[in-house]
Structure formats: structure tokens, C-alpha cells
Design a protein around this motif. Structure first.
Motif, PDB file in Angstrom:
ATOM      1  N   SER A  56       0.859  -1.181   0.000  1.00  0.00           N
ATOM      2  CA  SER A  56       0.000   0.000   0.000  1.00  0.00           C
ATOM      3  C   SER A  56       0.896   1.233   0.000  1.00  0.00           C
ATOM      4  O   SER A  56       1.879   1.291   0.728  1.00  0.00           O
ATOM      5  N   PRO A  57       0.571   2.218  -0.824  1.00  0.00           N
ATOM      6  CA  PRO A  57       1.382   3.431  -0.914  1.00  0.00           C
ATOM      7  C   PRO A  57       1.175   4.301   0.325  1.00  0.00           C
ATOM      8  O   PRO A  57       0.253   4.063   1.119  1.00  0.00           O
ATOM      9  N   PRO A  58       1.993   5.324   0.516  1.00  0.00           N
ATOM     10  CA  PRO A  58       1.822   6.203   1.667  1.00  0.00           C
ATOM     11  C   PRO A  58       0.404   6.778   1.731  1.00  0.00           C
ATOM     12  O   PRO A  58      -0.130   7.240   0.727  1.00  0.00           O
ATOM     13  N   LEU A  86       4.819  -2.806   3.004  1.00  0.00           N
ATOM     14  CA  LEU A  86       5.492  -3.667   2.040  1.00  0.00           C
ATOM     15  C   LEU A  86       5.973  -4.917   2.757  1.00  0.00           C
ATOM     16  O   LEU A  86       5.793  -5.040   3.973  1.00  0.00           O
ATOM     17  N   ARG A  87       6.543  -5.829   1.999  1.00  0.00           N
ATOM     18  CA  ARG A  87       7.127  -7.035   2.585  1.00  0.00           C
ATOM     19  C   ARG A  87       8.580  -7.138   2.143  1.00  0.00           C
ATOM     20  O   ARG A  87       8.915  -6.756   1.029  1.00  0.00           O
ATOM     21  N   ARG A  95       6.310  -8.476   7.227  1.00  0.00           N
ATOM     22  CA  ARG A  95       5.528  -7.251   7.036  1.00  0.00           C
ATOM     23  C   ARG A  95       6.297  -6.054   7.573  1.00  0.00           C
ATOM     24  O   ARG A  95       6.716  -6.042   8.725  1.00  0.00           O
ATOM     25  N   LEU A  96       6.471  -5.046   6.726  1.00  0.00           N
ATOM     26  CA  LEU A  96       7.159  -3.827   7.120  1.00  0.00           C
ATOM     27  C   LEU A  96       6.238  -2.640   6.920  1.00  0.00           C
ATOM     28  O   LEU A  96       5.530  -2.557   5.913  1.00  0.00           O
ATOM     29  N   CYS A  97       6.260  -1.741   7.870  1.00  0.00           N
ATOM     30  CA  CYS A  97       5.541  -0.480   7.748  1.00  0.00           C
ATOM     31  C   CYS A  97       6.583   0.621   7.747  1.00  0.00           C
ATOM     32  O   CYS A  97       7.387   0.724   8.676  1.00  0.00           O
ATOM     33  N   LEU A  98       6.590   1.403   6.691  1.00  0.00           N
ATOM     34  CA  LEU A  98       7.386   2.621   6.660  1.00  0.00           C
ATOM     35  C   LEU A  98       6.412   3.732   6.993  1.00  0.00           C
ATOM     36  O   LEU A  98       5.333   3.815   6.394  1.00  0.00           O
ATOM     37  N   PHE A  99       6.747   4.574   7.954  1.00  0.00           N
ATOM     38  CA  PHE A  99       5.768   5.547   8.418  1.00  0.00           C
ATOM     39  C   PHE A  99       6.417   6.837   8.848  1.00  0.00           C
ATOM     40  O   PHE A  99       7.623   6.920   9.047  1.00  0.00           O
ATOM     41  N   TYR A 100       5.574   7.844   8.989  1.00  0.00           N
ATOM     42  CA  TYR A 100       5.959   9.098   9.630  1.00  0.00           C
ATOM     43  C   TYR A 100       4.846   9.445  10.601  1.00  0.00           C
ATOM     44  O   TYR A 100       3.679   9.539  10.221  1.00  0.00           O
ATOM     45  N   ALA A 101       5.206   9.609  11.868  1.00  0.00           N
ATOM     46  CA  ALA A 101       4.222   9.949  12.890  1.00  0.00           C
ATOM     47  C   ALA A 101       4.536  11.271  13.570  1.00  0.00           C
ATOM     48  O   ALA A 101       3.666  11.861  14.197  1.00  0.00           O
ATOM     49  N   GLY A 102       5.769  11.719  13.477  1.00  0.00           N
ATOM     50  CA  GLY A 102       6.141  12.952  14.156  1.00  0.00           C
ATOM     51  C   GLY A 102       5.846  12.853  15.640  1.00  0.00           C
ATOM     52  O   GLY A 102       6.024  11.809  16.260  1.00  0.00           O
ATOM     53  N   ASP A 103       5.333  13.926  16.190  1.00  0.00           N
ATOM     54  CA  ASP A 103       5.027  13.973  17.620  1.00  0.00           C
ATOM     55  C   ASP A 103       3.896  13.022  18.004  1.00  0.00           C
ATOM     56  O   ASP A 103       3.784  12.620  19.155  1.00  0.00           O
ATOM     57  N   ASN A 104       3.073  12.622  17.039  1.00  0.00           N
ATOM     58  CA  ASN A 104       1.937  11.744  17.349  1.00  0.00           C
ATOM     59  C   ASN A 104       2.339  10.318  17.700  1.00  0.00           C
ATOM     60  O   ASN A 104       1.528   9.565  18.210  1.00  0.00           O
TER      61      ASN A 104
END
Length: 136
Positions: free
Chosen positions: A85-87, A99-100, A106-115
């Protein structure tokens, strides 16, 4: 206490070395059955060990945070890495792409910042501190 390292299995060290290097991890230890990478930011490490087989029961997901998530995903797609799944923005206030790795992890690339540590629904520090030391 702080999380230092995660180790996963692979059936092909060379393939994993190439994949995790492409993600931006720096190889710091390598032998015939083991790889250790340093994450590009902070002091945590990520390891891969050679195993006969890898089973994915879907219960483990590995998260890597990136301040430039969209650029990273574009770079990976250009390099031929398929994203499940794309960003996309989530209701829990993170931006995630899934992605895998070559072994199916299973890998999650993410940006959460302060959250990531301080979402609007975070439990107050007073409650959290009492629970952490066993007192209620």
C-alpha cells in the motif's frame, strides 16, 4: 529500558543484505549466518539471521519511521520494490506505507512525528507512571 535490536530470520542473507541496505540501513556486522545493521538515525540496530525456513503468521510487523516517507517510497518503487500500500494518512494521525521484505516479513514505513509518543488520546503521565512501577 529502551528497545535496542530486533532480529528476524531469512533464507538468503545476500538478498536481505541488499534489501535492507536499499532501505537505508548501514551494515555493521556480517558473517556466514548473520547480518547486523545500524539504523540511519539513533543507535538502534536491526539483525537478520540465516534460518532454514521463514513462516509468516502475520502477527509481527516491523516499523521504520522516516521523516521523508513519500520520497523514500518513491525511491524504493524506482528500485523495483513493490509496496502493498502506498503512503496514506491514517485515522491515528500517522502516514504509512506497507510492504514485505524478500522473506515475506511485514514492514511499515511511516511518519508519525510527535503523534508517535504524544497522540491526542495519550494516557496522562501520572497514570502511565503509576502503572509502570506497579502501583495503582
Amino acid at each position: 529500558m529502551r528497545l535496542n535490536q530486533i532480529t528476524i530470520g531469512t533464507t538468503n542473507l545476500g538478498r536481505s543484505e541488499q534489501f535492507y541496505g536499499l532501505l537505508g540501513l548501514q551494515l555493521i556486522v556480517k558473517n556466514d549466518h548473520y547480518l547486523r545493521f545500524r539504523c540511519p538515525e539513533g543507535d538502534s540496530t536491526f539483525s537478520v539471521e540465516l534460518v532454514e525456513s521463514v513462516s509468516d503468521d502475520g502477527k509481527v510487523s516491523i516499523y521504520f519511521e522516516s521523516d521523508d516517507l513519500d520520497d523514500q517510497c518513491a525511491r524504493l518503487r524506482t528500485a523495483g520494490v513493490a509496496l502493498d500500500s502506498p503512503p496514506a494518512d491514517t485515522s491515528w494521525l500517522w502516514r504509512e506505507a506497507w510492504l514485505r521484505d524478500p522473506d515475506g516479513h511485514r514492514l511499515c514505513l511511516f511518519y508519525a512525528g510527535d503523534n508517535r509518543l504524544n497522540p491526542p488520546w495519550r494516557i496522562s503521565d501520572t497514570v502511565s507512571n503509576r502503572s509502570a512501577d506497579g502501583r495503582s
